[in-house]
Enzyme design. Structure first.
Site, PDB file in Angstrom:
ATOM      1  N   GLU A 266       0.920  -1.262   0.072  1.00 21.31           N
ATOM      2  CA  GLU A 266      -0.094  -0.169  -0.197  1.00 21.31           C
ATOM      3  C   GLU A 266       0.782   1.321   0.204  1.00 21.31           C
ATOM      4  O   GLU A 266       0.445   2.166  -0.752  1.00 21.31           O
ATOM      5  CB  GLU A 266      -0.932   0.102   1.288  1.00 21.31           C
ATOM      6  CG  GLU A 266      -2.023  -1.246   1.045  1.00 21.31           C
ATOM      7  CD  GLU A 266      -2.844  -1.074  -0.105  1.00 21.31           C
ATOM      8  OE1 GLU A 266      -3.200   0.027  -0.574  1.00 21.31           O
ATOM      9  OE2 GLU A 266      -3.276  -2.189  -0.468  1.00 21.31           O
TER      10      GLU A 266
ATOM     11  N   LEU B 167       1.400  -9.562  -4.655  1.00 17.68           N
ATOM     12  CA  LEU B 167       1.007 -10.391  -3.359  1.00 17.68           C
ATOM     13  C   LEU B 167      -0.338  -9.679  -2.893  1.00 17.68           C
ATOM     14  O   LEU B 167      -0.927 -10.312  -2.044  1.00 17.68           O
ATOM     15  CB  LEU B 167       2.064 -10.330  -2.501  1.00 17.68           C
ATOM     16  CG  LEU B 167       3.251 -10.954  -2.759  1.00 17.68           C
ATOM     17  CD1 LEU B 167       4.249 -10.705  -1.424  1.00 17.68           C
ATOM     18  CD2 LEU B 167       2.926 -12.494  -2.765  1.00 17.68           C
ATOM     19  N   ARG B 168      -0.809  -8.383  -3.509  1.00 17.35           N
ATOM     20  CA  ARG B 168      -1.888  -7.836  -2.907  1.00 17.35           C
ATOM     21  C   ARG B 168      -3.276  -8.718  -3.005  1.00 17.35           C
ATOM     22  O   ARG B 168      -3.902  -8.681  -1.830  1.00 17.35           O
ATOM     23  CB  ARG B 168      -2.167  -6.516  -3.638  1.00 17.35           C
ATOM     24  CG  ARG B 168      -3.451  -5.734  -2.933  1.00 17.35           C
ATOM     25  CD  ARG B 168      -3.360  -4.370  -3.380  1.00 17.35           C
ATOM     26  NE  ARG B 168      -4.256  -3.598  -2.638  1.00 17.35           N
ATOM     27  CZ  ARG B 168      -5.533  -3.579  -2.422  1.00 17.35           C
ATOM     28  NH1 ARG B 168      -6.290  -4.478  -3.178  1.00 17.35           N
ATOM     29  NH2 ARG B 168      -6.223  -2.810  -1.612  1.00 17.35           N
ATOM     30  N   LYS B 169      -3.588  -9.384  -4.200  1.00 19.57           N
ATOM     31  CA  LYS B 169      -4.826 -10.110  -4.198  1.00 19.57           C
ATOM     32  C   LYS B 169      -4.837 -11.190  -3.143  1.00 19.57           C
ATOM     33  O   LYS B 169      -5.495 -11.578  -2.443  1.00 19.57           O
ATOM     34  CB  LYS B 169      -4.927 -10.439  -5.501  1.00 19.57           C
ATOM     35  CG  LYS B 169      -6.252 -11.420  -5.803  1.00 19.57           C
ATOM     36  CD  LYS B 169      -6.594 -11.563  -7.182  1.00 19.57           C
ATOM     37  CE  LYS B 169      -7.731 -12.394  -7.379  1.00 19.57           C
ATOM     38  NZ  LYS B 169      -8.117 -14.007  -6.865  1.00 19.57           N
TER      39      LYS B 169
END
Length: 139
Positions: A49, A97-99
């Site tokens: 983020e 890696l966010r998902k």
């Protein structure tokens, strides 16, 4: 004349040393506990983020081409020279890696030290320095 929100960029960049420190501590002392797993998830998520928020501020402030995804934010800011080319692969891998972290959290392997954790110990401070240098150079 550009309007670059330097204050918000700086606030976000200042979180990176703490995130890198937490990741270093996790990597150095990894036992695979649930608490460590959850801490690692949160640190990786915060890194994602922070990097993408900063990238979005650069894209908006310097009127770069629009991004359509998290990977685009990294690609665009990399192409514009916000950070050195050697960070591109690591940052792209990070935002992918966010998902899994946000949507597939129920299947995240919490007992394992993720390979990105040790990589980010050096990459996050390098990104911070590069972003600050870019601002100084461009403004």
């Amino acid at each position: 004349m550009y309007y670059v929100n330097r204050e918000q960029i700086a606030v976000r960049l200042e979180t990176l040393p703490g995130i890198a420190s937490a990741l270093r501590s996790l990597a150095d002392n990894w036992q695979g506990s649930v608490l460590e797993g959850l801490a690692q998830e949160r640190a990786l998520h915060l890194a994602i983020e922070t990097i993408t928020d900063v990238g979005s501020f650069f894209i908006d402030g310097f009127i770069m081409r629009d991004a359509s995804s998290y990977e685009d934010i990294i690609e665009i800011t990399g192409e514009e020279g916000v950070f050195p080319a050697h960070l591109l692969e690591t940052l792209t891998e990070l935002v992918k890696l966010r998902k899994p972290l946000v949507q597939d959290y129920y299947s995240w392997p919490r007992g394992e030290l993720h390979p990105m954790t040790p990589k980010l110990i050096e990459a996050l401070p390098a990104f911070k320095r590069a972003a600050e240098d870019y601002l100084a150079r461009e403004l």
